[in-house]
Design a protein around this motif. Structure first.
Motif, mmCIF file in Angstrom:
data_model
loop_
_atom_site.group_PDB
_atom_site.id
_atom_site.type_symbol
_atom_site.label_atom_id
_atom_site.label_comp_id
_atom_site.label_asym_id
_atom_site.label_seq_id
_atom_site.Cartn_x
_atom_site.Cartn_y
_atom_site.Cartn_z
ATOM 1 N N GLU A 7 48.916 14.985 56.068
ATOM 2 C CA GLU A 7 48.070 16.051 55.562
ATOM 3 C C GLU A 7 48.598 16.659 54.267
ATOM 4 O O GLU A 7 47.828 16.961 53.350
ATOM 5 C CB GLU A 7 47.924 17.151 56.611
ATOM 6 N N PRO B 28 44.244 26.650 58.498
ATOM 7 C CA PRO B 28 44.999 26.455 57.249
ATOM 8 C C PRO B 28 44.105 26.355 56.018
ATOM 9 O O PRO B 28 44.340 27.048 55.012
ATOM 10 C CB PRO B 28 45.761 25.145 57.501
ATOM 11 N N TYR C 195 50.543 32.263 59.778
ATOM 12 C CA TYR C 195 49.744 31.822 60.930
ATOM 13 C C TYR C 195 50.550 30.884 61.827
ATOM 14 O O TYR C 195 50.583 31.053 63.050
ATOM 15 C CB TYR C 195 48.480 31.126 60.425
ATOM 16 N N VAL C 196 51.220 29.892 61.220
ATOM 17 C CA VAL C 196 52.012 28.936 62.001
ATOM 18 C C VAL C 196 53.186 29.626 62.689
ATOM 19 O O VAL C 196 53.500 29.350 63.856
ATOM 20 C CB VAL C 196 52.497 27.780 61.104
ATOM 21 N N ALA D 131 49.149 29.636 50.893
ATOM 22 C CA ALA D 131 50.234 28.943 51.586
ATOM 23 C C ALA D 131 51.047 29.917 52.432
ATOM 24 O O ALA D 131 51.464 29.595 53.555
ATOM 25 C CB ALA D 131 51.131 28.238 50.575
ATOM 26 N N ALA E 45 49.069 30.733 55.528
ATOM 27 C CA ALA E 45 49.145 29.623 56.473
ATOM 28 C C ALA E 45 50.491 29.597 57.180
ATOM 29 O O ALA E 45 50.575 29.323 58.387
ATOM 30 C CB ALA E 45 48.892 28.302 55.750
#
Length: 426
Positions: free
Chosen positions: A235, A29, A53-54, A47, A50
């Protein structure tokens, strides 16, 4: 209880392979944000990368995990890790590519190796005696939290001190080395063995399809999703909370490192002794304690207090994650355990994304502290649903409820997901 039976040359080799597979996940991330932040709209693109990716992780984990062959898992795991390495290499080699191409690389980097955590966890427990499985899972958690503790500093140092392309390229090299390292480990793990709870459950669940067996363990997945939703709060909302408190945003990194180190310490301590109570009750208690600590983070004004609250949350978090892995190990037959871990991986990713989305939607309209408290409420709701589901699936049995060795089977109740619920009834 000790870690003596976990220490061996093969487990050390496994640990090196696991670091190569998991450090890229921890780096991803932040590495994606640094990779494109100098481009126009770089933070928004980071963002989006990320998120891609998730989504890749959430999609790939159950699909690829269900295809793992317990006795010949090595080629599947290696192919996934190499696909992830290719995704990271593409990101590092072509940082100026169109957004759609970068998102495709990010998706591949997340989806390709998504079955590796579950496969490697199952492989680890096959490398140690059956009675040391709980200590092996504790050691794995220590390793994982250690990786998460050093990854932010590694990414930041490379991206800001050298070149933002280096973190994804390092991630690619680590994943490729992990794939090669698999040939130093057994090709798979046995799907049969001593007549333990999972093996009896495998016979009782014979004839049921793998998706049905996995679906019956849904309460464990729900609680797993709850366990990582609080990490999303810590986070994603912590920087905004620090600004609200008038504290420098630069403290976010050290504070999160404190939480990761505390989690590693908690995982180590959890594996040193036996703990009383049913696994599901233990899990609910740990989740409640973690939720309370995160709520304190939202309410306390000073940096030292926030650090202490995050450390307490980390201690509880590691125990909660371990109880979920132990529960899954008891309720699923061995031939679908790796797939179950992969579904859990997807579930916790979904919990992280859901809580992060909730916090992101609330932040423009409310204070960061309020957003954190709303996430805590969501976490407690998921925990209650998971506990209720596990209790409903189990049956009370004579002798249940006494002190149990960590992860050991006590009085057995009704089957859950093809295995037996070692926790009995509450």
């Amino acid at each position: 209880m000790s870690y003596r039976d976990v220490v061996s040359r093969r487990v050390l080799t496994w640990a090196l392979v696991a670091v190569g597979a998991r450090m890229p996940v921890a780096m991803a991330p932040l590495a994606l944000v640094f990779l494109v932040r100098e481009r126009p709209g770089g933070y928004s693109l980071g963002a989006a990368l990320a998120a891609a990716y998730v989504i890749g992780e959430i999609t790939g984990a159950p699909v690829l995990g269900m295809r793992l062959d317990p006795r010949r898992a090595r080629p599947h795991l290696a192919a996934g890790l190499l696909a992830g390495a290719a995704g990271f290499a593409g990101l590092g080699a072509f940082p100026g590519a169109p957004a759609a191409i970068l998102m495709a690389f990010a998706f591949l980097a997340g989806a390709g190796p998504a079955a590796a955590p579950g496969g490697l966890r199952t492989l680890l427990t096959s490398l140690v005696p059956a009675h040391a499985a709980a200590q092996a899972l504790s050691a794995e958690s220590v390793l994982t939290f250690g990786v998460w503790a050093v990854s932010p500093a590694t990414v930041t140092g490379l991206a800001l001190g050298a070149d933002p392309r280096l973190p994804p390229l390092l991630a690619a090299a680590l994943m490729a080395s992990s794939a090669a390292g698999l040939w130093s480990l057994p090709a798979g793990w046995a799907a049969d063995g001593p007549d333990g709870p999972a093996e009896r459950g495998a016979r009782e669940g014979a004839g049921a399809s793998k998706p049905r067996l996995l679906a019956r363990a849904w309460p464990v997945y729900v609680t797993g999703a709850a366990s990582l939703s609080l990490l999303a709060l810590a986070e994603l909302v912590l920087p905004a909370l620090l600004e609200q408190r008038g504290i420098g945003v630069g403290w976010a990194g050290p504070l999160l490192t404190v939480m990761a180190v505390a989690s590693a310490v908690g995982a180590f301590l959890y594996g040193l002794r036996s703990w009383p109570g049913l696994l599901r009750t233990r899990s609910a208690a740990l989740m409640t304690g973690m939720s309370a600590a995160v709520a304190v983070v939202a309410l306390i004004p000073g940096t030292p207090g926030i650090a202490v609250a995050l450390a307490v949350a980390g201690l509880f978090q590691s125990g909660a994650m371990l109880t979920r892995n132990l529960s899954l190990r008891e309720v699923l037959p061995p031939e679908v355990l790796a797939a179950g871990y992969s579904v859990m991986y997807a579930a916790v990713g979904a919990g992280y994304a859901a809580t992060g989305s909730l916090a992101g939607a609330l932040l423009p309209h409310t204070a960061p502290s309020t957003a954190i408290l709303a996430g805590v409420v969501l976490t407690l709701l998921l925990t209650a649903v998971g506990w209720w589901g596990e209790r409903r699936a189990g049956r009370s049995a004579p002798g249940a409820g006494g002190p149990l060795p960590l992860g050991a089977a006590g009085a057995e109740g009704a089957p859950v997901g093809g295995g037996r619920d070692p926790e009995g009834g509450l």
